[in-house]
Design a protein around this motif. Sequence first.
Motif, PDB file in Angstrom:
ATOM      1  N   GLU A  11      23.636  37.511  55.088  1.00 42.06           N
ATOM      2  CA  GLU A  11      22.643  36.396  55.169  1.00 42.06           C
ATOM      3  C   GLU A  11      23.452  35.033  54.895  1.00 42.06           C
ATOM      4  O   GLU A  11      23.239  33.774  55.555  1.00 42.06           O
ATOM      5  N   TYR A  14      24.955  34.086  58.272  1.00 44.47           N
ATOM      6  CA  TYR A  14      23.851  33.587  59.114  1.00 44.47           C
ATOM      7  C   TYR A  14      23.471  32.026  58.754  1.00 44.47           C
ATOM      8  O   TYR A  14      23.276  31.286  59.600  1.00 44.47           O
ATOM      9  N   ASP A  15      23.293  31.951  57.618  1.00 45.19           N
ATOM     10  CA  ASP A  15      22.811  30.630  56.977  1.00 45.19           C
ATOM     11  C   ASP A  15      23.889  29.409  57.490  1.00 45.19           C
ATOM     12  O   ASP A  15      23.662  28.264  57.878  1.00 45.19           O
TER      13      ASP A  15
END
Length: 194
Positions: A11, A14-15
């Motif tokens: 995550e 991805y961010d």
Amino acid sequence: MKTIDIQKDAEDRYDEIVSRTKAWAESAREGAHQEIDREFVFNTTNGPLTLADSFRYQDDLIVIHNMGTACSWCAMWADGFNGVRKHLEDRAALLLLSPDDPETVAKFAKARGWGFPVASARNSGFNEFIQFGKSDDMDPGFSTFHKDAEGRITRISTECFGDFDLFSPVWHMIARLKDGIHNWEPEFEYAKPS
């Protein structure tokens, strides 16, 4: 030994990618624009198609610069765009330009099931004018254009296609397999397992 939260790590990556990708798109939109101060004519099997007419009823246009029938990589990118064509065309007109003659590009598009308009840029001088390769020997990528209420056309941005670009998910997904890309390259057709 330190425990790694795999989901949290994914995550976070991805961010970061999303943030940088949004900044890249904003930079492209706000970069140097180019006024298209002359008309360009492309050839189709239905006759001439001007750049202005390529917008159809939209104010924005995405032009896909495709290397034609000699490039399996370009076919893969166009296959992908065909899959999201309706989504793209809800926001902007779409046109694929090829260095091939109109009959060849139309036949190739039909065989691959492409639903977006295609045209030959051969001898148009268009790519030379926007400084993105040659109209008879294209570089792969895309350009975006805007047409204002007075009919003035402006090139907003241009991007190149290549392995691991953000415009084809194939590389990103295959790279996450156990052996990664492993010398894989796109083909026009794939052998069916026997």
